[in-house]
Design a protein around this motif. Structure first.
Motif, PDB file in Angstrom:
ATOM      1  N   TYR A  43       0.322 -76.414  51.812  1.00  0.00           N
ATOM      2  CA  TYR A  43      -0.483 -77.029  52.864  1.00  0.00           C
ATOM      3  C   TYR A  43       0.247 -78.246  53.416  1.00  0.00           C
ATOM      4  O   TYR A  43       0.859 -79.016  52.667  1.00  0.00           O
ATOM      5  N   SER A  44       0.190 -78.414  54.739  1.00  0.00           N
ATOM      6  CA  SER A  44       0.762 -79.576  55.399  1.00  0.00           C
ATOM      7  C   SER A  44      -0.347 -80.407  56.030  1.00  0.00           C
ATOM      8  O   SER A  44      -1.252 -79.855  56.665  1.00  0.00           O
ATOM      9  N   GLU A  45      -0.277 -81.718  55.870  1.00  0.00           N
ATOM     10  CA  GLU A  45      -1.283 -82.599  56.465  1.00  0.00           C
ATOM     11  C   GLU A  45      -1.340 -82.451  57.980  1.00  0.00           C
ATOM     12  O   GLU A  45      -2.402 -82.572  58.597  1.00  0.00           O
ATOM     13  N   LYS A  46      -0.183 -82.195  58.580  1.00  0.00           N
ATOM     14  CA  LYS A  46      -0.096 -82.037  60.023  1.00  0.00           C
ATOM     15  C   LYS A  46       0.368 -80.627  60.353  1.00  0.00           C
ATOM     16  O   LYS A  46       1.136 -80.029  59.588  1.00  0.00           O
ATOM     17  N   PRO A  47      -0.058 -80.066  61.480  1.00  0.00           N
ATOM     18  CA  PRO A  47       0.495 -78.784  61.906  1.00  0.00           C
ATOM     19  C   PRO A  47       2.017 -78.867  61.998  1.00  0.00           C
ATOM     20  O   PRO A  47       2.564 -79.874  62.457  1.00  0.00           O
ATOM     21  N   ALA A  48       2.677 -77.834  61.550  1.00  0.00           N
ATOM     22  CA  ALA A  48       4.135 -77.842  61.459  1.00  0.00           C
ATOM     23  C   ALA A  48       4.750 -76.779  62.363  1.00  0.00           C
ATOM     24  O   ALA A  48       4.160 -75.721  62.612  1.00  0.00           O
ATOM     25  N   THR A  49       5.944 -77.065  62.824  1.00  0.00           N
ATOM     26  CA  THR A  49       6.725 -76.073  63.565  1.00  0.00           C
ATOM     27  C   THR A  49       7.223 -75.023  62.575  1.00  0.00           C
ATOM     28  O   THR A  49       7.848 -75.371  61.566  1.00  0.00           O
ATOM     29  N   PRO A  50       6.946 -73.737  62.833  1.00  0.00           N
ATOM     30  CA  PRO A  50       7.360 -72.698  61.884  1.00  0.00           C
ATOM     31  C   PRO A  50       8.567 -71.897  62.366  1.00  0.00           C
ATOM     32  O   PRO A  50       8.886 -71.859  63.560  1.00  0.00           O
ATOM     33  N   ALA A  51       9.221 -71.252  61.433  1.00  0.00           N
ATOM     34  CA  ALA A  51      10.242 -70.250  61.736  1.00  0.00           C
ATOM     35  C   ALA A  51      10.184 -69.203  60.640  1.00  0.00           C
ATOM     36  O   ALA A  51       9.882 -69.524  59.485  1.00  0.00           O
ATOM     37  N   GLY A  52      10.453 -67.962  60.989  1.00  0.00           N
ATOM     38  CA  GLY A  52      10.380 -66.895  60.002  1.00  0.00           C
ATOM     39  C   GLY A  52      11.427 -65.827  60.218  1.00  0.00           C
ATOM     40  O   GLY A  52      11.817 -65.544  61.356  1.00  0.00           O
ATOM     41  N   VAL A  53      11.909 -65.249  59.118  1.00  0.00           N
ATOM     42  CA  VAL A  53      12.788 -64.086  59.141  1.00  0.00           C
ATOM     43  C   VAL A  53      12.204 -63.090  58.165  1.00  0.00           C
ATOM     44  O   VAL A  53      11.752 -63.460  57.078  1.00  0.00           O
ATOM     45  N   TYR A  54      12.212 -61.797  58.537  1.00  0.00           N
ATOM     46  CA  TYR A  54      11.423 -60.807  57.808  1.00  0.00           C
ATOM     47  C   TYR A  54      12.266 -59.604  57.394  1.00  0.00           C
ATOM     48  O   TYR A  54      13.339 -59.350  57.934  1.00  0.00           O
ATOM     49  N   THR A  55      11.735 -58.842  56.439  1.00  0.00           N
ATOM     50  CA  THR A  55      12.413 -57.647  55.957  1.00  0.00           C
ATOM     51  C   THR A  55      12.724 -56.683  57.100  1.00  0.00           C
ATOM     52  O   THR A  55      11.990 -56.601  58.091  1.00  0.00           O
ATOM     53  N   ASN A  74       0.555 -69.504  68.382  1.00  0.00           N
ATOM     54  CA  ASN A  74       0.565 -70.904  68.805  1.00  0.00           C
ATOM     55  C   ASN A  74       1.805 -71.677  68.360  1.00  0.00           C
ATOM     56  O   ASN A  74       1.914 -72.864  68.616  1.00  0.00           O
ATOM     57  N   HIS A  75       2.740 -70.997  67.678  1.00  0.00           N
ATOM     58  CA  HIS A  75       3.977 -71.631  67.228  1.00  0.00           C
ATOM     59  C   HIS A  75       3.715 -72.869  66.376  1.00  0.00           C
ATOM     60  O   HIS A  75       4.471 -73.837  66.403  1.00  0.00           O
ATOM     61  N   LEU A  76       2.631 -72.818  65.620  1.00  0.00           N
ATOM     62  CA  LEU A  76       2.315 -73.865  64.662  1.00  0.00           C
ATOM     63  C   LEU A  76       1.713 -73.224  63.414  1.00  0.00           C
ATOM     64  O   LEU A  76       0.966 -72.253  63.518  1.00  0.00           O
ATOM     65  N   LEU A  77       2.055 -73.775  62.250  1.00  0.00           N
ATOM     66  CA  LEU A  77       1.435 -73.363  60.999  1.00  0.00           C
ATOM     67  C   LEU A  77       1.095 -74.626  60.210  1.00  0.00           C
ATOM     68  O   LEU A  77       1.770 -75.648  60.332  1.00  0.00           O
ATOM     69  N   GLN A  78       0.038 -74.514  59.399  1.00  0.00           N
ATOM     70  CA  GLN A  78      -0.334 -75.653  58.567  1.00  0.00           C
ATOM     71  C   GLN A  78      -0.508 -75.271  57.101  1.00  0.00           C
ATOM     72  O   GLN A  78      -0.623 -76.136  56.241  1.00  0.00           O
ATOM     73  N   GLY A  79      -0.527 -73.962  56.818  1.00  0.00           N
ATOM     74  CA  GLY A  79      -0.687 -73.535  55.438  1.00  0.00           C
ATOM     75  C   GLY A  79      -0.231 -72.106  55.227  1.00  0.00           C
ATOM     76  O   GLY A  79      -0.171 -71.306  56.172  1.00  0.00           O
ATOM     77  N   ILE A  80       0.121 -71.797  53.972  1.00  0.00           N
ATOM     78  CA  ILE A  80       0.547 -70.453  53.583  1.00  0.00           C
ATOM     79  C   ILE A  80      -0.183 -70.083  52.302  1.00  0.00           C
ATOM     80  O   ILE A  80      -0.189 -70.850  51.343  1.00  0.00           O
ATOM     81  N   ILE A  81      -0.791 -68.904  52.282  1.00  0.00           N
ATOM     82  CA  ILE A  81      -1.446 -68.386  51.078  1.00  0.00           C
ATOM     83  C   ILE A  81      -0.630 -67.189  50.584  1.00  0.00           C
ATOM     84  O   ILE A  81      -0.248 -66.322  51.375  1.00  0.00           O
ATOM     85  N   VAL A  82      -0.342 -67.151  49.288  1.00  0.00           N
ATOM     86  CA  VAL A  82       0.532 -66.130  48.709  1.00  0.00           C
ATOM     87  C   VAL A  82      -0.107 -65.557  47.455  1.00  0.00           C
ATOM     88  O   VAL A  82      -0.597 -66.308  46.604  1.00  0.00           O
ATOM     89  N   GLN A 111      -9.717 -75.985  56.129  1.00  0.00           N
ATOM     90  CA  GLN A 111     -10.260 -76.593  57.346  1.00  0.00           C
ATOM     91  C   GLN A 111      -9.195 -76.707  58.440  1.00  0.00           C
ATOM     92  O   GLN A 111      -8.986 -77.755  59.056  1.00  0.00           O
ATOM     93  N   ILE A 112      -8.521 -75.586  58.681  1.00  0.00           N
ATOM     94  CA  ILE A 112      -7.525 -75.500  59.739  1.00  0.00           C
ATOM     95  C   ILE A 112      -7.850 -74.282  60.606  1.00  0.00           C
ATOM     96  O   ILE A 112      -8.566 -73.365  60.169  1.00  0.00           O
ATOM     97  N   PRO A 113      -7.365 -74.234  61.848  1.00  0.00           N
ATOM     98  CA  PRO A 113      -7.582 -73.049  62.686  1.00  0.00           C
ATOM     99  C   PRO A 113      -7.009 -71.795  62.016  1.00  0.00           C
ATOM    100  O   PRO A 113      -5.995 -71.863  61.316  1.00  0.00           O
ATOM    101  N   THR A 114      -7.646 -70.668  62.244  1.00  0.00           N
ATOM    102  CA  THR A 114      -7.226 -69.420  61.593  1.00  0.00           C
ATOM    103  C   THR A 114      -5.764 -69.115  61.827  1.00  0.00           C
ATOM    104  O   THR A 114      -5.032 -68.731  60.900  1.00  0.00           O
ATOM    105  N   HIS A 115      -5.297 -69.305  63.062  1.00  0.00           N
ATOM    106  CA  HIS A 115      -3.914 -68.965  63.384  1.00  0.00           C
ATOM    107  C   HIS A 115      -2.912 -70.021  62.909  1.00  0.00           C
ATOM    108  O   HIS A 115      -1.711 -69.885  63.160  1.00  0.00           O
ATOM    109  N   PHE A 116      -3.398 -71.041  62.212  1.00  0.00           N
ATOM    110  CA  PHE A 116      -2.493 -72.004  61.604  1.00  0.00           C
ATOM    111  C   PHE A 116      -2.168 -71.603  60.169  1.00  0.00           C
ATOM    112  O   PHE A 116      -1.496 -72.346  59.449  1.00  0.00           O
ATOM    113  N   ALA A 117      -2.621 -70.435  59.740  1.00  0.00           N
ATOM    114  CA  ALA A 117      -2.406 -69.963  58.368  1.00  0.00           C
ATOM    115  C   ALA A 117      -1.505 -68.738  58.350  1.00  0.00           C
ATOM    116  O   ALA A 117      -1.593 -67.865  59.220  1.00  0.00           O
TER     117      ALA A 117
END
Length: 408
Positions: A43-55, A74-82, A111-117
């Motif tokens: 989790y990040s206190e502030k929305p973060a700029t994301p980047a991803g590379v995938y299989t 939205n090119h922002l993420l604030q959390g990752i669930i794994v 308590q973040i927007p759905t698309h921030f996850a």
């Protein structure tokens, strides 16, 4: 891009994924697995700029689709669930619905927007997630006993034998920049991407397009240069979050210290990649292959991957057998254009081939070298400027035992 010298990087002794400013992480046991931790989050206190590379596997698992949708929205993420234990791959519409529900429940809890996850899963392919267990686990994320970065590193593991984490610091614009990372991966590891997850956090302020380009470039020199067993999986990804809390000037290729950031990110990715290779299922040795003299970097990459992927090379290293013919064979079928009469091979400091011909060497000395826990194979294939390094591990009896009973 050359590696940053160690003098400019402070590798933090107890650093981890939550060391950069504004990040927290944790893990708990929700019941997907019998006893081990199986649900982790960042989790990040502030929305973060994301980047991803995938299989590159065509059977791309549901969590990857959901994560890519989040990033593209939205090119922002604030959390990752794994979750670990079940991959949620090849699970059809129900699997996709479950991944969306994981994202929704996690976002609501944090308590973040759905698309921030973002969502990630790893484990057994073809089984549905036990959503009741995951729902219950998500309700406990805020409990203090689960809020430890080491628990996150543990919760994402499958057949790994140890956690994999790192954090470094360096300066840009007079500000201290921190990059942290955590990864899992032990089997089904092969370029390009495989059964591995890697998460990287930084408090640097980075432009989104620049971060994505940087991650793609660096992945090709790190995570895409490792192999354990030649199998590429369905789930795996590298995600980077940059939340800007170091308050540096926004980084992009026009920034005078852009290369400093690139080298720091490369250091973290390469370190995690090597840890994955070292922890290959049943592995007893890390194998590094350095190729130079190729016509192009692409050719050098092909040659190094061919050598490190060869089961015959891997078994020879496991048995401490200086069978250089297996290395030469791999070079020959790599597809790279080269003159066999200009090929040289060395095992550590021991030359075994020069100008395509065998060199007399001490077999006992070579065996002693190959019994070490880190083995380097050097291959010179001409006088070109192409260079590349790949990492892998030996292939052991233990690998067969682990994978013969993975489901049971």
């Amino acid at each position: 891009m050359n590696q940053m010298t160690l003098e400019k990087i402070n590798v933090l002794m107890n650093g981890n994924i939550a060391t950069p400013a504004g990040f927290t992480a944790g893990g708990l046991h929700c019941g997907i697995r019998k006893k081990k931790l199986d649900l982790g989050w960042i989790y990040s206190e502030k929305p973060a700029t994301p980047a991803g590379v995938y299989t590159t596997n065509l059977f791309q698992a549901a969590p990857l689709k959901v994560t890519q949708e989040s990033i593209n929205t939205n090119h922002l993420l604030q959390g990752i669930i794994v979750n670990s234990g079940i991959a949620n791959a090849c699970t059809g519409e129900q699997g996709l619905a479950d991944a969306y529900e994981m994202r929704k429940l996690f976002a609501e809890k944090m308590q973040i927007p759905t698309h921030f996850a973002a969502v990630a899963s790893t484990g057994l392919i073809g089984e549905l997630l036990p959503m009741d267990a995951i729902r219950n686990g998500i309700t406990e994320l805020d409990e203090k006993k689960h809020q430890q970065s080491e628990r996150f590193e543990n919760a994402i593991l499958t057949t790994d034998t140890k956690e994999k984490g790192i954090a470094i610091q360096f300066e840009i614009d007079g500000k201290v920049i921190t990059i942290g990372g955590a990864a899992k991966g032990s089997g089904m590891i092969h370029p390009n991407m495989a059964t591995m997850l890697s998460f990287i956090t930084t408090d640097a302020d980075v432009e989104d397009t620049a971060l994505q380009d940087a991650l793609r470039q660096i992945t090709n020199k790190s995570f895409n240069m490792i192999t354990v067993d030649g199998d590429t999986s369905t789930n795996d990804m590298v995600l980077v979050l940059a939340n800007g809390m170091a308050e540096n000037k926004t980084l992009n290729p026009d920034h005078p210290e852009w290369d400093v950031f690139l080298k720091g990110l490369f250091f973290v990715c390469q370190s995690l990649a090597k840890e994955i290779a070292r922890d290959g299922e049943g592995a007893s040795k890390l194998i590094e292959v350095q190729v130079k003299g190729a016509e192009t970097e692409e050719a050098a990459r092909a040659i190094s991957k061919a050598i490190i992927s060869s089961n015959l090379v891997k078994t020879a290293i496991h048995g401490a057998d200086a069978n250089w013919g297996r290395v030469i064979t791999a070079i020959g079928y790599s597809g790279a254009n080269l003159d066999p009469n200009h090929v040289g091979v060395a095992l550590g400091s021991i030359d075994v081939v020069a100008n395509g011909m065998p060199v007399s060497f001490d077999e006992g000395e070579a065996k002693q070298y190959l019994m070490q826990d880190t083995v380097t194979i050097y291959a010179s294939v001409g006088d070109g400027e192409g260079e590349a390094t790949a990492w892998g591990c030996d292939l052991s009896y233990e690998y067969v035992r682990i994978n013969a009973s993975y489901r049971t």
